[in-house]
Design an enzyme around this catalytic site. Structure first.
Site, short mmCIF file in Angstrom:
data_model
loop_
_atom_site.label_atom_id
_atom_site.label_comp_id
_atom_site.label_asym_id
_atom_site.label_seq_id
_atom_site.Cartn_x
_atom_site.Cartn_y
_atom_site.Cartn_z
N PRO A 1 -63.94 -22.96 -18.19
CA PRO A 1 -64.98 -23.69 -18.92
C PRO A 1 -64.50 -25.11 -19.20
CG PRO A 1 -64.11 -21.87 -20.25
CD PRO A 1 -63.41 -21.81 -18.93
N ARG A 2 -65.35 -26.09 -18.96
CA ARG A 2 -64.95 -27.48 -19.22
C ARG A 2 -65.19 -27.80 -20.69
NH1 ARG A 2 -68.31 -29.36 -14.00
NH2 ARG A 2 -66.74 -29.02 -12.39
N GLY B 1 -62.47 -30.65 -6.79
CA GLY B 1 -63.56 -29.77 -6.40
C GLY B 1 -64.80 -30.64 -6.41
N HIS B 2 -65.27 -31.02 -5.24
CA HIS B 2 -66.43 -31.91 -5.14
C HIS B 2 -67.62 -31.12 -4.61
CE1 HIS B 2 -63.54 -35.60 -4.78
NE2 HIS B 2 -63.43 -34.95 -5.92
N THR B 3 -68.65 -31.02 -5.43
CA THR B 3 -69.79 -30.17 -5.08
C THR B 3 -70.92 -31.00 -4.50
OG1 THR B 3 -69.19 -28.95 -7.06
CG2 THR B 3 -71.26 -28.33 -6.00
N ASN C 1 -56.64 -29.92 -5.90
CA ASN C 1 -57.02 -29.87 -7.33
C ASN C 1 -58.46 -30.35 -7.49
OD1 ASN C 1 -56.12 -32.42 -6.50
ND2 ASN C 1 -55.12 -32.93 -8.42
N GLY D 1 -62.61 -36.72 -14.51
CA GLY D 1 -62.96 -35.95 -13.32
C GLY D 1 -64.29 -35.23 -13.48
N ASP D 2 -64.76 -34.66 -12.38
CA ASP D 2 -66.00 -33.87 -12.35
C ASP D 2 -67.23 -34.68 -12.80
OD1 ASP D 2 -64.48 -31.70 -11.53
OD2 ASP D 2 -64.12 -31.05 -13.59
N LYS E 1 -68.81 -37.11 -8.40
CA LYS E 1 -68.44 -38.02 -7.30
C LYS E 1 -68.90 -37.48 -5.95
CE LYS E 1 -64.16 -37.51 -8.55
NZ LYS E 1 -64.31 -36.79 -9.82
N GLN F 1 -60.46 -36.78 -8.86
CA GLN F 1 -60.12 -36.81 -10.29
C GLN F 1 -60.84 -38.01 -10.92
OE1 GLN F 1 -57.13 -36.25 -8.02
NE2 GLN F 1 -57.98 -34.23 -8.18
N THR G 1 -54.20 -27.28 -12.28
CA THR G 1 -54.98 -26.38 -11.45
C THR G 1 -54.07 -25.38 -10.71
OG1 THR G 1 -54.85 -27.94 -9.62
CG2 THR G 1 -56.78 -28.12 -11.06
P1 GDP Z 1 -66.83 -34.19 -8.82
O1 GDP Z 1 -65.52 -33.50 -8.91
O2 GDP Z 1 -66.83 -35.53 -9.51
O3 GDP Z 1 -67.36 -34.29 -7.42
O4 GDP Z 1 -67.86 -33.29 -9.64
P2 GDP Z 1 -68.01 -31.69 -9.53
O5 GDP Z 1 -68.69 -31.40 -8.25
O6 GDP Z 1 -66.74 -31.01 -9.82
O7 GDP Z 1 -68.92 -31.41 -10.77
C1 GDP Z 1 -70.16 -32.00 -10.89
C2 GDP Z 1 -71.22 -30.90 -10.92
O8 GDP Z 1 -72.45 -31.48 -11.27
C3 GDP Z 1 -71.47 -30.24 -9.58
O9 GDP Z 1 -71.80 -28.90 -9.81
C4 GDP Z 1 -72.67 -31.00 -9.01
O10 GDP Z 1 -73.46 -30.22 -8.11
C5 GDP Z 1 -73.43 -31.27 -10.25
N1 GDP Z 1 -74.21 -32.49 -10.31
C6 GDP Z 1 -73.98 -33.72 -9.79
N2 GDP Z 1 -74.91 -34.59 -10.21
C7 GDP Z 1 -75.75 -33.90 -11.02
C8 GDP Z 1 -76.89 -34.26 -11.79
O11 GDP Z 1 -77.33 -35.40 -11.85
N3 GDP Z 1 -77.48 -33.26 -12.52
C9 GDP Z 1 -77.03 -31.97 -12.52
N4 GDP Z 1 -77.65 -31.09 -13.25
N5 GDP Z 1 -75.95 -31.62 -11.81
C10 GDP Z 1 -75.32 -32.57 -11.08
P1 IMO Z 2 -62.25 -33.68 -9.33
O1 IMO Z 2 -61.88 -34.49 -8.10
C1 IMO Z 2 -61.19 -32.36 -13.35
C2 IMO Z 2 -56.92 -31.92 -14.20
C3 IMO Z 2 -56.42 -30.53 -14.48
C4 IMO Z 2 -55.30 -30.83 -15.43
C5 IMO Z 2 -54.71 -32.12 -14.89
C6 IMO Z 2 -53.49 -31.93 -14.00
O2 IMO Z 2 -62.99 -32.44 -9.02
O3 IMO Z 2 -62.88 -34.56 -10.34
P2 IMO Z 2 -53.19 -31.02 -11.53
O4 IMO Z 2 -53.56 -29.70 -10.91
O5 IMO Z 2 -53.85 -32.19 -10.88
O6 IMO Z 2 -51.72 -31.20 -11.66
O7 IMO Z 2 -53.76 -30.92 -13.03
O8 IMO Z 2 -55.75 -32.73 -14.14
N1 IMO Z 2 -57.64 -32.09 -12.93
C7 IMO Z 2 -58.97 -32.23 -12.83
N2 IMO Z 2 -59.93 -32.16 -13.77
N3 IMO Z 2 -61.51 -32.64 -12.08
C8 IMO Z 2 -60.55 -32.74 -11.12
O9 IMO Z 2 -60.82 -33.16 -9.87
C9 IMO Z 2 -59.22 -32.48 -11.48
N4 IMO Z 2 -58.06 -32.45 -10.80
C10 IMO Z 2 -57.11 -32.23 -11.70
O10 IMO Z 2 -57.42 -29.73 -15.06
O11 IMO Z 2 -55.82 -31.11 -16.71
MG MG Z 3 -64.77 -31.65 -9.54
#
Ligand code: GDP
Ligand code: IMO
Ligand code: MG
Length: 428
Positions: free
Chosen positions: A304-305, A40-42, A38, A12-13, A16, A224, A129
């Site tokens: 913190p990740r 969080g897409h930024t 759960n 995850g994170d 996307k 995720q 979460t």
């Molecule tokens: P997602 O859950 O897969 O959508 O990812 P998140 O949004 O939770 O976490 C990704 C983080 O990286 C967010 O804060 C984005 O704004 C940031 N991000 C995405 N692509 C880039 C990149 O190429 N460089 C940097 N520095 N940040 C990025």
């Molecule tokens: P995005 O879409 C990162 C992790 C939680 C935990 C496990 C189970 O932003 O990538 P849950 O609440 O789903 O039952 O938790 O999955 N988890 C994620 N980790 N990014 C996410 O979503 C996540 N959604 C759930 O931290 O380890």
């Molecule tokens: Mg995320």
């Protein structure tokens, strides 16, 4: 290609949300098929930051239709807040967002059970979460869950709620020693949701069928990542839904032939939030440097990740499971300034070397990563928009990833904003 599935290849994170936002410009519909708040897409554009939990990341483009499908679990209060938050910032949602009548409701007792269950597990907890994801999907599997079609009928909703509350309150009070819920209060709160969501709840399967027939371009947005998939991830340290390609079909009610291409989002290193095995996890100064460079704190919970090196064994597994043909490598800029980078090419497990098999959790816990070391780069990649402008070491790094994974390198992301993106291949 007409329809594209964007999937996270790690835990995850991966970024996307940003990639979906970049690609949504070319799509007609963006659809979520699993997970819930759960996620969080930024998305960052024009200096504004949006964190989307349930609403697909296409919503920030005017005129795009967004679907929350059958396989998504929805906290109605959270969704309402998200809609209001966007509307307040000038993003019109009504008329563009369609919520499946089959989607399951996250109820207040699901969140309480999630929190209590984690508390009871203590250090052995999953690190969820606490959004009620697991308990809601458990009710779905037990065939007692309440769906949006039930919410729309006051009597059916009340009847199902009261039946469920008997069991849930017993569990909360007598097993966890926690507080219980009053059905009248829930009925009153959810009456408000019934009214608010009557404009959104619909048969999203038919919307998708019609879109397919009229050759509309659909973007399937994964939440995720592959390693958090209920079947193919690091069970039990996973989420409770099918995050991988099969989940698209079951979570939206679409046939596999509707998925024309699969884009795997690979963060240039690895992170994970919560518990569970993480063979390439790093500790100490380098981890801290990556965490600070990349602000690696969860978008949903602020935790913190955990940070680690890229892991080819895990990535090969993700490529296979999802049938990934293209890659988007994100957060390359976060590695700017590191002296050297490591890549895990295999795992050592006792006397065995594992390259192409991703083992189950108990084995994974005991695997040692086998690393290859590569030079870092001194020039900044942050904000780079053309491949030619990348330092040679960064080019070598991304080329190694795409060669090893045998997937073409379509996108490189060099910053959080929309324009910090190198598009090497058009996917539409
Ligand atoms: P997602 O859950 O897969 O959508 O990812 P998140 O949004 O939770 O976490 C990704 C983080 O990286 C967010 O804060 C984005 O704004 C940031 N991000 C995405 N692509 C880039 C990149 O190429 N460089 C940097 N520095 N940040 C990025
Ligand atoms: P995005 O879409 C990162 C992790 C939680 C935990 C496990 C189970 O932003 O990538 P849950 O609440 O789903 O039952 O938790 O999955 N988890 C994620 N980790 N990014 C996410 O979503 C996540 N959604 C759930 O931290 O380890
Ligand atoms: Mg995320």
């Amino acid at each position: 290609m007409a329809n594209l599935f964007v999937v996270g290849t790690q835990w995850g994170d991966e970024g996307k949300g940003k990639i979906v936002d970049v690609l949504a410009k070319e799509a007609d519909i963006v659809a979520r098929f699993q997970g819930g708040p759960n996620a969080g897409h930024t998305v960052v554009y024009d200096g504004q930051k949006f964190i989307l939990h349930i609403i697909p990341s296409g919503i920030l483009h005017p005129n795009k239709r967004c679907i929350i499908g059958d396989g998504v679990v929805v906290d109605p209060g959270g969704l309402l807040e998200e809609i209001e938050g966007l509307t307040d910032r000038g993003i019109e949602v009504e008329g563009r967002l369609f919520l499946s009548d089959h989607a399951h409701l996250i109820m207040p007792y699901h969140k309480a059970i999630d929190a209590e269950s984690e508390k009871a597990l203590g250090k052995k907890g999953i690190g969820t979460t606490k959004r009620g994801i697991g308990p809601t999907y458990a009710d779905q599997a037990s065939r007692i869950s309440i769906r949006f079609c039930d919410l729309m009928d006051e009597e059916i909703f009340r009847e199902k709620l009261e039946r469920n509350l008997k069991e849930k309150n017993f569990l909360l009070e007598h097993y966890y020693g926690a507080g219980s819920f009053d059905s009248k209060e829930i009925v009153a709160t959810f009456k408000k949701y019934r009214e608010k969501f009557s404009h959104y709840v619909t048969d999203t399967r038919t919307i998708l069928k019609d879109a397919f027939k009229s050759s509309k371009k659909i973007l399937f947005e994964g939440a995720q990542g592959t390693l958090l998939d209920i079947n193919h991830g690091t069970y039990p340290f996973v989420t409770s839904s099918a995050t991988t390609v099969g989940g698209v079909c079951s979570g939206l009610g679409v046939p596999p032939k509707m998925i024309h291409t699969v884009l795997g989002v690979v963060k240039a290193y690895t992170t994970r939030v919560g518990g569970g095995p993480f063979p390439t996890e790093i500790h100490g100064d380098t981890c801290e440097q990556i965490r600070q460079n990349g602000s690696e704190f969860g978008s949903t919970t602020g935790r913190p990740r955990r940070c680690g090196w890229l892991d080819f064994v895990a990535l090969r597994h993700s490529v296979w499971i999802n049938g990934i043909d293209h890659l988007a490598i994100t957060r390359l800029d976060v590695l700017d300034g590191l002296e050297e980078l490591k890549i895990c090419t295999a795992y050592r497990y006792n006397e065995e070397i594992l390259v192409d098999t991703f083992p189950h959790t108990e084995v994974l816990d005991r695997c040692e990563p086998v690393y290859e070391t590569l030079p870092g780069w001194k020039t900044k990649t942050e904000g780079t928009r053309t491949y030619e402008d990348l330092p040679q070491e960064a080019k070598d790094y991304v080329t190694l990833i795409s060669d090893t994974l045998k997937a073409s390198l379509a996108i490189i992301s060099t910053g959080e904003s929309r324009d910090s993106t190198i598009i090497r291949e058009s996917l539409y």
